[in-house]
Design an enzyme around this catalytic site. Structure first.
Site, PDB file in Angstrom:
ATOM      1  N   GLU A 112     -57.829  -5.283  26.716  1.00  0.00           N
ATOM      2  CA  GLU A 112     -58.289  -3.838  27.577  1.00  0.00           C
ATOM      3  C   GLU A 112     -58.038  -2.430  26.630  1.00  0.00           C
ATOM      4  O   GLU A 112     -58.034  -3.175  25.533  1.00  0.00           O
ATOM      5  CB  GLU A 112     -56.145  -3.513  27.666  1.00  0.00           C
ATOM      6  CG  GLU A 112     -55.787  -4.618  28.389  1.00  0.00           C
ATOM      7  CD  GLU A 112     -53.828  -3.835  28.468  1.00  0.00           C
ATOM      8  OE1 GLU A 112     -53.395  -4.502  29.810  1.00  0.00           O
ATOM      9  OE2 GLU A 112     -53.804  -4.438  28.201  1.00  0.00           O
ATOM     10  N   ARG A 123     -43.674  -3.156  19.814  1.00  0.00           N
ATOM     11  CA  ARG A 123     -43.354  -2.191  20.461  1.00  0.00           C
ATOM     12  C   ARG A 123     -41.514  -2.718  19.345  1.00  0.00           C
ATOM     13  O   ARG A 123     -40.840  -1.858  20.165  1.00  0.00           O
ATOM     14  CB  ARG A 123     -43.305  -2.382  22.057  1.00  0.00           C
ATOM     15  CG  ARG A 123     -44.713  -3.088  22.055  1.00  0.00           C
ATOM     16  CD  ARG A 123     -44.978  -2.269  23.403  1.00  0.00           C
ATOM     17  NE  ARG A 123     -45.945  -1.575  24.297  1.00  0.00           N
ATOM     18  CZ  ARG A 123     -46.606  -1.045  24.732  1.00  0.00           C
ATOM     19  NH1 ARG A 123     -45.681  -1.102  26.259  1.00  0.00           N
ATOM     20  NH2 ARG A 123     -47.513  -0.457  25.468  1.00  0.00           N
ATOM     21  N   SER A 163     -40.999  -6.816  30.263  1.00  0.00           N
ATOM     22  CA  SER A 163     -40.970  -6.820  31.231  1.00  0.00           C
ATOM     23  C   SER A 163     -40.965  -8.249  31.982  1.00  0.00           C
ATOM     24  O   SER A 163     -40.869  -9.552  31.550  1.00  0.00           O
ATOM     25  CB  SER A 163     -42.807  -6.394  31.884  1.00  0.00           C
ATOM     26  OG  SER A 163     -43.416  -6.593  33.076  1.00  0.00           O
ATOM     27  N   ARG A 175     -54.725  -9.935  25.195  1.00  0.00           N
ATOM     28  CA  ARG A 175     -55.600  -8.636  25.840  1.00  0.00           C
ATOM     29  C   ARG A 175     -56.693  -8.209  25.906  1.00  0.00           C
ATOM     30  O   ARG A 175     -56.491  -7.101  25.187  1.00  0.00           O
ATOM     31  CB  ARG A 175     -54.282  -7.518  26.748  1.00  0.00           C
ATOM     32  CG  ARG A 175     -53.255  -8.543  27.052  1.00  0.00           C
ATOM     33  CD  ARG A 175     -51.751  -8.147  27.246  1.00  0.00           C
ATOM     34  NE  ARG A 175     -51.210  -8.929  27.453  1.00  0.00           N
ATOM     35  CZ  ARG A 175     -50.195  -9.472  29.189  1.00  0.00           C
ATOM     36  NH1 ARG A 175     -51.107  -7.819  29.873  1.00  0.00           N
ATOM     37  NH2 ARG A 175     -49.276  -9.569  28.951  1.00  0.00           N
ATOM     38  N   GLU A 202     -42.176   0.644  27.179  1.00  0.00           N
ATOM     39  CA  GLU A 202     -41.926  -0.455  27.231  1.00  0.00           C
ATOM     40  C   GLU A 202     -41.899  -1.273  26.549  1.00  0.00           C
ATOM     41  O   GLU A 202     -43.251  -1.745  25.874  1.00  0.00           O
ATOM     42  CB  GLU A 202     -42.680  -0.531  29.139  1.00  0.00           C
ATOM     43  CG  GLU A 202     -42.452  -1.726  29.583  1.00  0.00           C
ATOM     44  CD  GLU A 202     -43.696  -2.655  30.164  1.00  0.00           C
ATOM     45  OE1 GLU A 202     -44.355  -3.533  30.483  1.00  0.00           O
ATOM     46  OE2 GLU A 202     -44.185  -1.369  30.829  1.00  0.00           O
ATOM     47  N   ARG A 255     -49.801   2.479  20.731  1.00  0.00           N
ATOM     48  CA  ARG A 255     -48.762   1.679  22.001  1.00  0.00           C
ATOM     49  C   ARG A 255     -49.211   0.646  22.394  1.00  0.00           C
ATOM     50  O   ARG A 255     -48.929  -0.528  22.667  1.00  0.00           O
ATOM     51  CB  ARG A 255     -47.579   2.065  22.593  1.00  0.00           C
ATOM     52  CG  ARG A 255     -48.630   3.014  24.197  1.00  0.00           C
ATOM     53  CD  ARG A 255     -47.991   3.362  25.164  1.00  0.00           C
ATOM     54  NE  ARG A 255     -46.400   4.199  24.872  1.00  0.00           N
ATOM     55  CZ  ARG A 255     -46.002   4.819  25.643  1.00  0.00           C
ATOM     56  NH1 ARG A 255     -44.959   4.075  26.699  1.00  0.00           N
ATOM     57  NH2 ARG A 255     -44.987   5.621  24.777  1.00  0.00           N
ATOM     58  N   HIS A 256     -50.906   0.070  22.417  1.00  0.00           N
ATOM     59  CA  HIS A 256     -51.318  -1.250  23.040  1.00  0.00           C
ATOM     60  C   HIS A 256     -52.260  -1.683  21.423  1.00  0.00           C
ATOM     61  O   HIS A 256     -52.591  -1.497  20.000  1.00  0.00           O
ATOM     62  CB  HIS A 256     -52.228  -0.797  24.032  1.00  0.00           C
ATOM     63  CG  HIS A 256     -51.868  -0.302  24.654  1.00  0.00           C
ATOM     64  ND1 HIS A 256     -51.434   1.388  25.237  1.00  0.00           N
ATOM     65  CD2 HIS A 256     -51.501  -1.155  26.260  1.00  0.00           C
ATOM     66  CE1 HIS A 256     -50.916   0.723  26.655  1.00  0.00           C
ATOM     67  NE2 HIS A 256     -50.970  -0.083  26.878  1.00  0.00           N
TER      68      HIS A 256
END
Length: 420
Positions: free
Chosen positions: A200, A394, A346, A198, A343, A206-207
């Site tokens: 991002e 996570r 999902s 990803r 989270e 957390r990423h």
């Protein structure tokens, strides 16, 4: 007990008069402790004087009748074979006496796994994945592998890494979402342990830009509750497996992992919004919760006795095109699973009806032609289905109460790291 052969690296060495104590890190989380006495084994004692921390060796020996070491299993050595000595001092303390900054730990993780604490994290990570595979095998899922070089992303183009694929543009896969759904045309239950890529531009605790996930899809479901139950059962199975098989590792980490209480709380998205607004936060009813909002909700839910809880019924405006909408058209069958404000998964029930899927793509501003390979699978008897993606790092981060997701992966890929 008989002779054992153990191979590893010296992480600690101490001389006390005519005795040398050597700690060897091997595949076990607790080190092997060699006690060499000049009077008892003069040749091995002499060798022990010459070798130092970082040396790679194998030894043969039996467990000492009296176990005096509080750090590991004590052995009386009968033979030592030295394979490699360090050519310069180690850049980090593999014993862990000198704390290393996170950046240093990340750079030298491959070396620091000689340390019992670092090693324990990744032994438990291995158990987490073993437990997942065991659960799926017992429950009729088959393991699949889907492409990591793709022509289109599951969630649009904004967070994709673009690559050149011969004469065409391609991307690294964000998720196996589209492919695992296509497989519902021929399998009823599949899973994949897979990397996510990803693009991002986050620098949070957390990423990651390359992470790992456990992706699941199951067909012929009656409702999204079937998927929630699978995820709940999986998480419970993993935690119970680790509690049973990793007592030493949990003890070394000082982790107080608890068996989750079932059923997990189901919290409607609108309920979550109302709770957060009552705490003074400005929350949109049409967008996903921010990291801060998730964390705050986690504090509130933990106070109420819910470490693990589902947020269900997300608004259509905040979801991917493939989620099934409720009859009101406003909310969907999407859910998140949060673990103490983070989270970790999902998923939801997917739209399996071809015409509605086509319409959803257009409403999200996506070109159906770019998804023709995916849409074709929905023309030939696609059953109701749903699934989820569960983040490995996570989940591990929360299970072990780690402060940063980078602690839960061996080689980190984020905005600033391409090596090692």
């Amino acid at each position: 007990m008989g002779l054992k052969r153990i191979c590893g690296w010296i992480i600690r060495k101490k001389s006390i008069g005519r005795i040398i104590i050597i700690e060897v890190s091997s595949d076990s989380v607790k080190p092997s402790v060699l006690v060499l006495k000049e009077e008892r084994e003069p040749e091995l004692f002499k060798l022990g004087m010459e070798i130092d921390i970082g040396t790679a060796l194998c030894f043969e020996g039996e467990e000492a009748p009296e176990q005096r070491s509080a750090r590991g299993v004590e052995y009386i050595a009968r033979k030592i074979e030295v394979y490699a000595k360090p050519i310069e001092p180690l850049p980090v303390d593999t014993m862990g006496k000198v704390p290393a900054l996170l950046d240093t730990r990340i750079k030298y993780r491959w070396l620091l796994v000689r340390n019992p604490v670092e090693k324990a994290i990744f032994i438990i990570r291995n158990s987490l994945l073993n437990a997942a595979r065991e659960y799926f095998s017992k429950n009729g899922f088959i393991e699949v592998q889907t492409p990591k070089i793709v022509a289109a992303g599951a969630e649009g183009g904004a967070t994709l890494f673009k690559i050149q694929y011969f004469e065409n543009d391609a991307y690294l896969s964000q998720s196996p979402q589209l492919f695992k759904q296509m497989l519902m045309a021929g399998f009823t239950r599949v899973y994949e342990i897979t990397p996510y890529f990803r693009a991002e531009k986050y620098n949070t605790t957390r990423h990651l830009n390359e992470s790992w996930g456990i992706d699941v899809e199951q067909g012929f479901i009656n409702s999204v509750e079937d998927v929630l139950q699978t995820l709940e059962n999986l998480i419970t199975y993993i935690i119970e497996y680790v509690l049973k098989n990793n007592k030493e590792e949990l003890e070394i980490l000082g982790a107080t992992l608890k068996k989750p209480s079932s059923p997990f709380k189901r919290l409607k998205f609108q309920e979550a919004v109302d709770i957060l607004r009552s705490e003074g936060l400005e929350i949109s009813e049409a967008e996903d919760l921010s990291d801060y909002a998730e964390k705050k909700l986690g504090e509130i839910m933990t106070e109420k006795g819910y470490e693990l809880y589902f947020i269900v019924g997300f608004p259509w405006a905040s979801t991917g095109f493939y989620y099934m909408r409720d009859e009101d058209g406003v909310y969907t069958r999407k859910f998140d699973l949060d673990y103490s404000g983070l989270e970790i998964a999902s998923g939801g029930q997917r739209e399996h009806r071809y015409e509605k899927l086509l319409k959803a793509l257009r409403e999200k501003g996506l070109n159906p032609e770019n998804f023709s390979f995916y849409l074709e699978a929905f023309k030939y008897g696609m059953p109701p289905h749903g699934g989820f993606g569960l983040g490995v790092e996570r989940l591990l981060m929360r299970m072990l109460n780690l402060e940063n997701v980078r602690e839960a992966i061996l080689f980190v890929r984020d905005r600033t790291r391409l090596v090692p």
